[in-house]
Design a protein around this motif. Structure first.
Motif, PDB file in Angstrom:
ATOM      1  N   GLU A 120      36.670  48.293  85.759  1.00 18.27           N
ATOM      2  CA  GLU A 120      35.600  49.248  86.028  1.00 18.27           C
ATOM      3  C   GLU A 120      34.721  49.342  84.793  1.00 18.27           C
ATOM      4  O   GLU A 120      35.210  49.641  83.690  1.00 18.27           O
ATOM      5  CB  GLU A 120      36.180  50.617  86.365  1.00 18.27           C
ATOM      6  N   ALA A 122      31.661  51.267  83.099  1.00 17.78           N
ATOM      7  CA  ALA A 122      30.886  52.503  83.177  1.00 17.78           C
ATOM      8  C   ALA A 122      29.468  52.304  82.654  1.00 17.78           C
ATOM      9  O   ALA A 122      28.521  52.930  83.143  1.00 17.78           O
ATOM     10  CB  ALA A 122      31.579  53.613  82.409  1.00 17.78           C
ATOM     11  N   THR A 123      29.328  51.444  81.664  1.00 23.34           N
ATOM     12  CA  THR A 123      28.010  51.241  81.045  1.00 23.34           C
ATOM     13  C   THR A 123      27.795  49.756  80.806  1.00 23.34           C
ATOM     14  O   THR A 123      28.684  49.067  80.305  1.00 23.34           O
ATOM     15  CB  THR A 123      27.904  51.997  79.713  1.00 23.34           C
ATOM     16  N   GLY A 161      37.850  51.054  77.093  1.00 20.80           N
ATOM     17  CA  GLY A 161      37.803  52.455  76.689  1.00 20.80           C
ATOM     18  C   GLY A 161      36.920  52.723  75.498  1.00 20.80           C
ATOM     19  O   GLY A 161      36.749  53.885  75.109  1.00 20.80           O
ATOM     20  N   GLN A 162      36.353  51.696  74.903  1.00 22.27           N
ATOM     21  CA  GLN A 162      35.484  51.855  73.751  1.00 22.27           C
ATOM     22  C   GLN A 162      34.130  51.207  74.019  1.00 22.27           C
ATOM     23  O   GLN A 162      34.055  50.153  74.641  1.00 22.27           O
ATOM     24  CB  GLN A 162      36.111  51.208  72.499  1.00 22.27           C
ATOM     25  N   LEU A 176      30.658  49.372  78.199  1.00 20.79           N
ATOM     26  CA  LEU A 176      31.834  50.235  78.153  1.00 20.79           C
ATOM     27  C   LEU A 176      32.695  49.914  79.367  1.00 20.79           C
ATOM     28  O   LEU A 176      32.314  50.181  80.506  1.00 20.79           O
ATOM     29  CB  LEU A 176      31.447  51.710  78.170  1.00 20.79           C
ATOM     30  N   GLU A 178      35.746  50.958  81.261  1.00 21.89           N
ATOM     31  CA  GLU A 178      36.616  52.131  81.369  1.00 21.89           C
ATOM     32  C   GLU A 178      38.039  51.764  81.758  1.00 21.89           C
ATOM     33  O   GLU A 178      39.001  52.321  81.228  1.00 21.89           O
ATOM     34  CB  GLU A 178      36.046  53.111  82.408  1.00 21.89           C
ATOM     35  N   LYS A 179      38.162  50.829  82.696  1.00 22.40           N
ATOM     36  CA  LYS A 179      39.483  50.484  83.211  1.00 22.40           C
ATOM     37  C   LYS A 179      39.623  48.981  83.259  1.00 22.40           C
ATOM     38  O   LYS A 179      38.722  48.272  83.695  1.00 22.40           O
ATOM     39  CB  LYS A 179      39.677  51.079  84.612  1.00 22.40           C
TER      40      LYS A 179
END
Length: 719
Positions: A120, A122-123, A161-162, A176, A178-179
């Protein structure tokens, strides 16, 4: 062939069933609530801004608007495309059937994903020049990843996560993850498309319509290969629409309230001014009351002016949307004019009152009018206080979208079964079409090579005969033979070559009977028989032409004769034979028609009378030419052939097939008959095997093997 086609089709169907992505569909229901009707006792209409009733068709377009869907794209990250790298054709199917994370690649190579791997993002901020470009994201140890764009030489490493940032020649990149649920080595394809493109794709994918007629229920559906994603997108569409709807209605209500408060303040000020005027008048003239007539006039004036205020407000609202010529505006204008006239009459009557009464009536009228307007606005304020919350929320989500369990696709087992069945049916159709169209004769050498038969003549296509055939169809009462009308035709020249061949073959034979037949109807054996009889007779030979096709024969039409009194009648009576023969239908040619079609033609031909008749007539003619019924349809030719010295099998280019020609020869052979040769009829002039024109004609030339077989046949005929 059927088995091969079925196998190939089933294989292709199986590959398709394994490779095709399942399609799921989810839906969302939105209810558009109608605003409650206006209270009847409120004076005048509410301002147009408070009329919050929503048309369902309008709300459908609002849901489809870029304003709503752009927020959906932002919330659900639809502009970020992430796909696992699957092995071609079967990889995606295998991965869909697995619930666990797999070991990527083949023997650790290739990065192919075989299980439930998932990431996943996010960005993913990219410069405009990189939008639409595909990146390869490879999972590494310790929850790390590597993002690569080989064409532009971009590579960066990061941790799940970073936020990871990198500066490249194309611009700054920010990502980014996330997962990250995948084993090291698993590869994903990552890209980001322009937001406007993602919105446009979503607009095309959404199906939005009113469920039922005037139900005020909007159904929103979406199809896709990822059940969780389509339900999430649909629910986000519903939430964003409700937010937009509440925001828009709240803004409208705020404008309406602001307008109402201004009107209320103005009405209160007008009431206070009218109260002050009444008090001032009474202090100057003392406390008194007006007479009954003045009171009635005042009351009438108040009613008329209240109505005028209401109509002028309605007209002002209509003029915002329509011109002065609109029927509604014209009607209000007329009503206002009538009320002005009525108010003028009232004022004229009031002028007849004493001055003090006139002044008192005026101030009391204004005070009453302003008091009624102020009371009406206060009542409207109470209604707004009650109606405002419900009118702001005039839509609600009736049913939220849920992730579907069943795909819309046909089940794989069904797809494979259909592929097998379709393959069998396709094989049958192909075999049928092949039998129907394939194997047609287009080259005389096909007969020589396939059947080993002598091609005695190649008859080119004749436009003159085509025109004659139309007359024959109409049963025109005239002689229609090419040697008489077009003696230089290529078809006639070919028949002359056949005549020379036949003379050579039959020069030492005691029998002079020639049979013309064909595998099937419509090959042109009647045309060959009629014209060949004329060609044989043109060299001074006496020829008898017999139409023994007592099924469909029509040789009599070539000579403009009737069918009656022919062969069938002759075989029955066997008396006065000469009366059945049509003498000199062409030069040196006599003719016997079929006669009336008998019920049992084969039995009639097999009777001893037929052989007796032929033996009797053969002494009177140089050649007897017999036209018979098709070999593959009837047994007539097998019977007649036993009396013939030469048997010619007529086939037609593009109509007859090699299989038909071969089967005809086999049937004649099984009856103890030998086919002398094959005549290929109606050969088109654009063929590469021959050509003919006004100056010269070149025909098919047999090979050396052909000549050898021809010599054998000549020896056989002589024996």
């Amino acid at each position: 062939m059927i088995a091969i086609i079925a196998l190939v089709t089933a294989l292709l169907g199986t590959i398709y069933a394994l490779s095709v992505s399942p399609v799921y569909e989810s839906n969302l229901l939105i209810q558009v609530k109608e605003s409650s009707p206006q209270t009847a006792d409120v004076p005048g209409n509410l301002p147009a801004a408070l009329d919050l009733k929503t048309q369902t068709s309008t709300e459908v377009e609002v849901i489809r608007s870029r304003t709503v869907l752009s927020r959906v794209v932002e919330a659900t990250k639809l502009d970020i495309v992430v796909e696992p790298k699957y092995f071609p054709l079967i990889g995606a199917s295998i991965a869909r059937g697995s619930k666990n994370i797999s070991n990527p690649g083949i023997l650790g190579q290739g990065g192919y994903v075989w299980g439930a791997e998932k990431i996943e993002i996010a960005t993913l901020n990219l410069p405009d020049s990189l939008l639409g470009k595909s990146f390869a994201l490879t999972v590494e140890d310790n929850n790390g990843f590597r993002l690569v764009q080989k064409e532009l030489g971009i590579e960066l490493n990061g941790q799940a996560g970073q936020v990871t940032r990198a500066r490249t020649d194309a611009g700054d990149i920010e990502i980014l993850v996330e997962k990250l649920a995948a084993n090291p080595g698993a590869e994903f394809k990552v890209s980001r498309i322009p937001k406007a493109q993602a919105v446009e794709q979503l607009q095309k994918s959404l199906s939005i319509s009113e469920r039922g007629r005037q139900s005020n229920i909007i159904a929103v559906s979406l199809r896709g290969s990822k059940p969780e994603q389509i339900s999430k997108v649909l629910n986000q569409v519903g939430d964003e629409y409700i937010k937009q709807n509440v925001s828009a209605k709240a803004a409208e209500a705020e404008k309406a309230l602001s307008f109402f408060k201004q009107q209320l303040a103005d009405a209160k000020k007008n009431l206070e001014n009218s109260e002050a005027k009444v008090a001032d008048l009474r202090s100057r003239n003392g406390t008194f009351d007006v007479n009954e007539e003045a009171r009635n006039l005042m009351q009438q004036s108040v009613v008329v002016q209240s109505r005028l205020v209401e109509l002028r407000q309605k007209k002002a609202e209509l003029l915002v949307r329509y011109r002065d010529e609109h029927p509604s505006v014209v009607l209000l204008t007329r009503q206002i004019q009538e009320l002005n006239n009525e108010l003028g009459n009232i004022k004229a009557k009031m002028k007849a009152l004493p001055n003090v009464d006139q002044e008192l009536v005026g101030v009391n009228r204004d005070r009453q009018l302003n008091a009624e307007m102020y009371a009406g606005l206060l009542n409207m304020g109470k209604q707004l206080g009650m109606v405002e919350p419900s009118r702001i929320a005039n839509s609600r989500i009736l049913d939220r979208a849920e992730a579907p369990f069943e795909s819309l696709n046909m089940k794989r087992s069904t797809m494979i079964a259909v592929a097998w069945l379709g393959g069998i049916m396709l094989g049958i159709v192909v075999a049928f079409l092949r039998g129907l169209f394939a194997g047609k004769i287009h080259d005389p050498r096909e007969i020589e090579n396939s059947l080993g038969l002598m091609v005695s003549a190649v008859i080119p296509h004749s436009e003159s005969q085509k025109r004659m055939y139309k007359k024959i169809r109409r049963n025109a009462k005239e002689v229609m033979l090419l040697p008489m009308d077009k003696p230089s035709e290529g078809a006639i020249e070919s028949l002359r070559i056949l005549r020379s061949t036949l003379q050579f073959l039959m020069r030492e034979s005691e029998r002079n009977i020639i049979m013309m037949t064909g595998p099937t109807p419509e090959v042109g054996k009647s045309f060959i028989s009629a014209n060949f009889a004329a060609v044989l007779a043109s060299i001074g030979k006496k020829v008898l032409l017999i139409d023994a096709d007592m099924r469909t024969g029509y040789l009599h039409r070539y000579f403009g004769l009737d069918r009656t009194n022919g062969l069938s009648d002759m075989l029955v009576t066997m008396t006065n034979i000469e009366s059945f023969i049509h003498k000199d239908v062409a030069e040196n040619v006599d003719f016997i028609s079929t006669g009336n079609f008998p019920h049992k033609p084969a039995e009639l031909l097999a009777h001893a009378n037929f052989g007796k008749l032929l033996r009797m007539l053969s002494t009177q003619y140089d050649y007897i030419l017999i036209d018979t019924a098709p070999v593959l349809d009837f047994t007539d030719a097998l019977i007649v052939g036993t009396h013939a010295q030469a048997i010619f099998n007529v086939v037609r280019e593009g109509v007859s097939s090699i299989i038909e020609a071969e089967e005809a020869v086999k049937r004649l052979s099984r009856a103890g008959l030998t086919v002398t040769g094959v005549i290929v009829n109606d050969v088109m002039p654009n063929s590469s095997r021959y050509s003919y024109g006004a100056s010269r004609y070149r025909t098919f030339t047999p090979s050396l093997e052909y000549h050898g077989r021809e010599t054998e046949r000549i020896q056989l005929l002589r024996s």
